[in-house]
Design an enzyme around this catalytic site. Structure first.
Site, PDB file in Angstrom:
ATOM      1  N   GLY A  32       0.472  -1.614   0.495  1.00 52.78           N
ATOM      2  CA  GLY A  32       0.065  -0.122   0.453  1.00 52.78           C
ATOM      3  C   GLY A  32       0.893   1.133  -0.180  1.00 52.78           C
ATOM      4  O   GLY A  32       2.045   1.271   0.466  1.00 52.78           O
TER       5      GLY A  32
ATOM      6  N   GLN B 236       2.823  10.195   1.882  1.00 55.27           N
ATOM      7  CA  GLN B 236       4.087   9.213   1.059  1.00 55.27           C
ATOM      8  C   GLN B 236       4.690   9.404   0.118  1.00 55.27           C
ATOM      9  O   GLN B 236       6.538   9.373  -0.035  1.00 55.27           O
ATOM     10  CB  GLN B 236       3.772   7.951   1.394  1.00 55.27           C
ATOM     11  CG  GLN B 236       3.474   6.893   2.531  1.00 55.27           C
ATOM     12  CD  GLN B 236       2.990   5.824   2.574  1.00 55.27           C
ATOM     13  OE1 GLN B 236       2.673   5.571   2.565  1.00 55.27           O
ATOM     14  NE2 GLN B 236       4.428   5.322   3.860  1.00 55.27           N
TER      15      GLN B 236
ATOM     16  N   CYS C 249       5.349   0.394   7.974  1.00 51.67           N
ATOM     17  CA  CYS C 249       5.424   1.130   7.078  1.00 51.67           C
ATOM     18  C   CYS C 249       6.441   1.484   6.008  1.00 51.67           C
ATOM     19  O   CYS C 249       7.939   1.844   7.034  1.00 51.67           O
ATOM     20  CB  CYS C 249       4.768   2.578   7.686  1.00 51.67           C
ATOM     21  SG  CYS C 249       4.501   3.830   6.815  1.00 51.67           S
ATOM     22  N   LEU C 250       6.148   2.045   4.659  1.00 52.18           N
ATOM     23  CA  LEU C 250       7.701   1.994   3.987  1.00 52.18           C
ATOM     24  C   LEU C 250       8.213   3.631   3.901  1.00 52.18           C
ATOM     25  O   LEU C 250       9.647   3.645   4.369  1.00 52.18           O
ATOM     26  CB  LEU C 250       7.239   2.223   2.656  1.00 52.18           C
ATOM     27  CG  LEU C 250       5.900   1.129   1.901  1.00 52.18           C
ATOM     28  CD1 LEU C 250       6.061   1.122   0.239  1.00 52.18           C
ATOM     29  CD2 LEU C 250       7.632   0.294   1.611  1.00 52.18           C
TER      30      LEU C 250
ATOM     31  N   HIS D 187      -4.984   1.268   7.046  1.00 47.42           N
ATOM     32  CA  HIS D 187      -3.189   2.330   7.396  1.00 47.42           C
ATOM     33  C   HIS D 187      -3.336   2.925   6.341  1.00 47.42           C
ATOM     34  O   HIS D 187      -2.359   3.987   6.676  1.00 47.42           O
ATOM     35  CB  HIS D 187      -2.481   0.816   7.238  1.00 47.42           C
ATOM     36  CG  HIS D 187      -1.022   0.605   7.520  1.00 47.42           C
ATOM     37  ND1 HIS D 187      -0.074   0.792   8.159  1.00 47.42           N
ATOM     38  CD2 HIS D 187      -0.401   2.272   6.679  1.00 47.42           C
ATOM     39  CE1 HIS D 187       1.036   1.474   7.959  1.00 47.42           C
ATOM     40  NE2 HIS D 187       0.545   1.513   6.610  1.00 47.42           N
ATOM     41  N   GLU D 188      -3.684   2.876   5.423  1.00 44.47           N
ATOM     42  CA  GLU D 188      -3.326   3.818   4.209  1.00 44.47           C
ATOM     43  C   GLU D 188      -3.916   4.924   4.671  1.00 44.47           C
ATOM     44  O   GLU D 188      -3.983   6.175   3.970  1.00 44.47           O
ATOM     45  CB  GLU D 188      -3.789   2.854   2.669  1.00 44.47           C
ATOM     46  CG  GLU D 188      -2.455   1.825   2.240  1.00 44.47           C
ATOM     47  CD  GLU D 188      -0.965   2.263   2.818  1.00 44.47           C
ATOM     48  OE1 GLU D 188      -0.753   3.649   2.623  1.00 44.47           O
ATOM     49  OE2 GLU D 188      -0.334   1.777   2.810  1.00 44.47           O
TER      50      GLU D 188
ATOM     51  N   HIS E  40      -3.051   7.793   6.353  1.00 47.33           N
ATOM     52  CA  HIS E  40      -1.838   8.236   6.160  1.00 47.33           C
ATOM     53  C   HIS E  40      -3.085   9.848   5.516  1.00 47.33           C
ATOM     54  O   HIS E  40      -1.761  10.115   6.010  1.00 47.33           O
ATOM     55  CB  HIS E  40      -0.880   8.020   4.592  1.00 47.33           C
ATOM     56  CG  HIS E  40      -0.298   7.193   5.469  1.00 47.33           C
ATOM     57  ND1 HIS E  40       0.847   7.565   5.744  1.00 47.33           N
ATOM     58  CD2 HIS E  40       0.110   5.271   5.033  1.00 47.33           C
ATOM     59  CE1 HIS E  40       1.585   6.350   6.001  1.00 47.33           C
ATOM     60  NE2 HIS E  40       1.677   5.388   6.171  1.00 47.33           N
TER      61      HIS E  40
END
Length: 190
Positions: free
Chosen positions: A45, A50, A104-105, A146-147, A150
Protein backbone atom coordinates in the site's frame (compact mmCIF):
# COMPACT_ATOMS: atom_id res chain seq x y z
CA UNK A 1 8.33 6.42 -12.70
CA UNK A 2 9.68 5.40 -9.30
CA UNK A 3 9.38 8.26 -6.84
CA UNK A 4 11.24 8.72 -3.54
CA UNK A 5 9.25 7.77 -0.44
CA UNK A 6 8.95 10.49 2.19
CA UNK A 7 10.55 9.51 5.49
CA UNK A 8 9.18 9.80 9.00
CA UNK A 9 9.57 13.35 10.30
CA UNK A 10 8.43 15.12 7.14
CA UNK A 11 5.47 17.42 7.97
CA UNK A 12 3.47 16.16 4.95
CA UNK A 13 2.94 12.87 6.82
CA UNK A 14 1.18 14.71 9.66
CA UNK A 15 -1.17 16.90 7.61
CA UNK A 16 -4.75 16.09 6.67
CA UNK A 17 -4.60 15.63 2.89
CA UNK A 18 -6.84 17.65 0.56
CA UNK A 19 -9.66 16.28 -1.59
CA UNK A 20 -8.87 15.93 -5.29
CA UNK A 21 -11.09 17.84 -7.69
CA UNK A 22 -12.03 15.74 -10.73
CA UNK A 23 -9.73 16.41 -13.71
CA UNK A 24 -7.45 18.67 -11.64
CA UNK A 25 -4.56 16.19 -11.88
CA UNK A 26 -3.78 13.14 -13.99
CA UNK A 27 -4.81 10.48 -11.47
CA UNK A 28 -4.12 7.62 -13.91
CA UNK A 29 -0.46 8.54 -14.40
CA UNK A 30 -0.06 9.32 -10.70
CA UNK A 31 -1.54 5.95 -9.71
CA UNK A 32 0.78 4.13 -12.18
CA UNK A 33 3.76 5.94 -10.63
CA UNK A 34 2.53 5.11 -7.14
CA UNK A 35 2.15 1.40 -7.98
CA UNK A 36 5.62 1.36 -9.54
CA UNK A 37 7.08 3.09 -6.46
CA UNK A 38 5.25 0.73 -4.09
CA UNK A 39 6.42 -2.40 -5.94
CA UNK A 40 10.03 -1.13 -6.05
CA UNK A 41 9.89 -0.84 -2.24
CA UNK A 42 8.14 -4.25 -1.81
CA UNK A 43 5.08 -2.56 -0.33
CA UNK A 44 1.40 -3.52 -0.37
CA UNK A 45 0.00 0.00 0.00
CA UNK A 46 1.13 3.56 -0.64
CA UNK A 47 -0.62 6.84 0.13
CA UNK A 48 -0.01 10.08 -1.79
CA UNK A 49 1.45 11.87 1.28
CA UNK A 50 4.18 9.22 1.28
CA UNK A 51 5.38 10.60 -2.06
CA UNK A 52 5.08 14.17 -0.81
CA UNK A 53 1.63 14.94 -2.23
CA UNK A 54 -0.93 16.04 0.34
CA UNK A 55 -3.94 14.71 -1.58
CA UNK A 56 -6.54 12.07 -0.67
CA UNK A 57 -5.43 9.11 -2.75
CA UNK A 58 -3.82 5.75 -2.11
CA UNK A 59 -3.05 2.53 -3.96
CA UNK A 60 -3.09 -1.03 -2.64
CA UNK A 61 -2.15 -4.48 -3.86
CA UNK A 62 -2.43 -7.21 -1.25
CA UNK A 63 -1.85 -10.12 -3.65
CA UNK A 64 1.91 -10.31 -2.89
CA UNK A 65 1.00 -11.46 0.64
CA UNK A 66 -0.45 -14.65 -0.89
CA UNK A 67 2.66 -15.43 -2.97
CA UNK A 68 4.29 -18.67 -1.92
CA UNK A 69 1.37 -19.64 0.34
CA UNK A 70 -0.15 -23.10 0.24
CA UNK A 71 -3.61 -23.13 -1.34
CA UNK A 72 -5.33 -23.62 2.02
CA UNK A 73 -3.42 -20.63 3.49
CA UNK A 74 -4.37 -18.11 0.78
CA UNK A 75 -6.16 -15.05 2.17
CA UNK A 76 -9.25 -14.74 -0.02
CA UNK A 77 -9.69 -11.06 0.92
CA UNK A 78 -6.46 -10.34 -1.00
CA UNK A 79 -7.28 -12.17 -4.24
CA UNK A 80 -7.68 -9.50 -6.94
CA UNK A 81 -7.15 -6.80 -4.30
CA UNK A 82 -5.33 -4.24 -6.44
CA UNK A 83 -7.10 -0.88 -6.33
CA UNK A 84 -6.78 2.88 -6.45
CA UNK A 85 -8.78 4.84 -3.87
CA UNK A 86 -9.43 8.52 -4.65
CA UNK A 87 -11.14 10.74 -2.05
CA UNK A 88 -11.98 7.69 0.07
CA UNK A 89 -14.35 7.93 3.00
CA UNK A 90 -14.67 5.21 5.60
CA UNK A 91 -18.43 4.83 5.97
CA UNK A 92 -18.37 2.12 8.64
CA UNK A 93 -15.99 -0.01 10.67
CA UNK A 94 -17.33 -3.18 12.27
CA UNK A 95 -16.34 -6.48 13.82
CA UNK A 96 -13.83 -7.22 16.52
CA UNK A 97 -10.52 -5.40 16.73
CA UNK A 98 -7.63 -7.74 15.92
CA UNK A 99 -3.94 -7.26 16.26
CA UNK A 100 -1.31 -7.55 13.55
CA UNK A 101 2.28 -6.37 13.34
CA UNK A 102 2.29 -3.47 10.89
CA UNK A 103 5.12 -1.64 9.20
CA UNK A 104 5.33 1.37 6.91
CA UNK A 105 7.49 2.32 3.93
CA UNK A 106 7.98 5.78 5.47
CA UNK A 107 9.25 4.19 8.70
CA UNK A 108 11.65 1.44 7.53
CA UNK A 109 12.85 -1.17 9.99
CA UNK A 110 10.14 -0.56 12.60
CA UNK A 111 7.10 -2.75 13.16
CA UNK A 112 4.48 -2.86 15.86
CA UNK A 113 1.23 -4.55 16.76
CA UNK A 114 -1.82 -2.45 15.87
CA UNK A 115 -5.42 -3.38 16.63
CA UNK A 116 -8.02 -2.51 13.98
CA UNK A 117 -11.65 -3.49 13.26
CA UNK A 118 -11.96 -6.53 10.99
CA UNK A 119 -14.49 -5.01 8.55
CA UNK A 120 -14.54 -1.65 6.78
CA UNK A 121 -16.99 -0.08 4.32
CA UNK A 122 -15.39 2.51 2.04
CA UNK A 123 -16.85 4.97 -0.45
CA UNK A 124 -14.30 6.12 -3.04
CA UNK A 125 -13.65 7.05 -6.65
CA UNK A 126 -11.54 5.10 -9.15
CA UNK A 127 -9.25 6.66 -11.77
CA UNK A 128 -12.21 7.12 -14.17
CA UNK A 129 -14.06 9.04 -11.42
CA UNK A 130 -16.64 6.28 -10.97
CA UNK A 131 -17.93 6.16 -7.40
CA UNK A 132 -17.89 2.88 -5.48
CA UNK A 133 -18.98 1.74 -2.05
CA UNK A 134 -17.52 -1.59 -0.99
CA UNK A 135 -17.05 -3.72 2.10
CA UNK A 136 -13.65 -5.27 2.83
CA UNK A 137 -12.61 -7.58 5.61
CA UNK A 138 -9.54 -9.17 7.12
CA UNK A 139 -6.16 -8.13 5.78
CA UNK A 140 -7.71 -6.08 2.95
CA UNK A 141 -9.60 -3.99 5.53
CA UNK A 142 -6.39 -3.52 7.53
CA UNK A 143 -4.41 -2.33 4.51
CA UNK A 144 -7.16 0.19 3.67
CA UNK A 145 -7.33 1.48 7.25
CA UNK A 146 -3.54 1.87 7.40
CA UNK A 147 -3.39 3.83 4.13
CA UNK A 148 -6.49 5.86 5.01
CA UNK A 149 -4.76 6.95 8.22
CA UNK A 150 -1.99 8.49 6.10
CA UNK A 151 -4.60 10.77 4.52
CA UNK A 152 -5.53 12.04 7.98
CA UNK A 153 -1.94 12.55 9.12
CA UNK A 154 -1.82 9.43 11.31
CA UNK A 155 0.89 6.78 11.40
CA UNK A 156 0.75 3.23 12.73
CA UNK A 157 3.19 4.26 15.50
CA UNK A 158 0.44 6.50 16.95
CA UNK A 159 -1.45 3.33 17.95
CA UNK A 160 1.45 1.75 19.82
CA UNK A 161 1.45 1.69 23.63
CA UNK A 162 3.45 4.52 25.28
CA UNK A 163 6.27 2.22 26.40
CA UNK A 164 6.73 0.81 22.88
CA UNK A 165 6.73 4.36 21.44
CA UNK A 166 9.40 5.33 23.95
CA UNK A 167 11.51 2.31 22.95
CA UNK A 168 11.48 3.27 19.24
CA UNK A 169 12.00 7.00 19.77
CA UNK A 170 15.73 6.90 19.00
CA UNK A 171 15.22 4.77 15.90
CA UNK A 172 12.56 7.22 14.63
CA UNK A 173 14.99 10.08 15.21
CA UNK A 174 17.63 8.23 13.17
CA UNK A 175 15.18 7.81 10.28
CA UNK A 176 14.47 11.56 10.18
CA UNK A 177 18.24 12.13 9.84
CA UNK A 178 18.50 9.72 6.90
CA UNK A 179 20.11 6.93 8.88
CA UNK A 180 18.26 3.89 7.59
CA UNK A 181 19.04 0.78 5.62
CA UNK A 182 15.96 1.00 3.39
CA UNK A 183 16.62 -0.57 0.00
CA UNK A 184 14.56 2.01 -1.87
CA UNK A 185 14.85 5.73 -2.57
CA UNK A 186 13.73 7.96 0.26
CA UNK A 187 13.34 11.69 0.79
CA UNK A 188 14.31 12.89 4.27
CA UNK A 189 13.15 16.00 6.15
CA UNK A 190 15.40 19.03 5.72
Amino acid sequence: MILPIVAYGDPVLRKRAQEIEPNSIDVKTLSENMFETMYAASGIGLAAPQIGQSIRMFVVDGEPLNEGEAEEDIDESLVGFKKVFINPEIVEEAGDDWGFEEGCLSIPGIRGEVFRPEIVVVRYFDTDWNEHEEEFDGMAARIIQHEYDHLDGKLFTDYLPPLRRQLIKRKLSEITKGKTDAEYRMKFPK
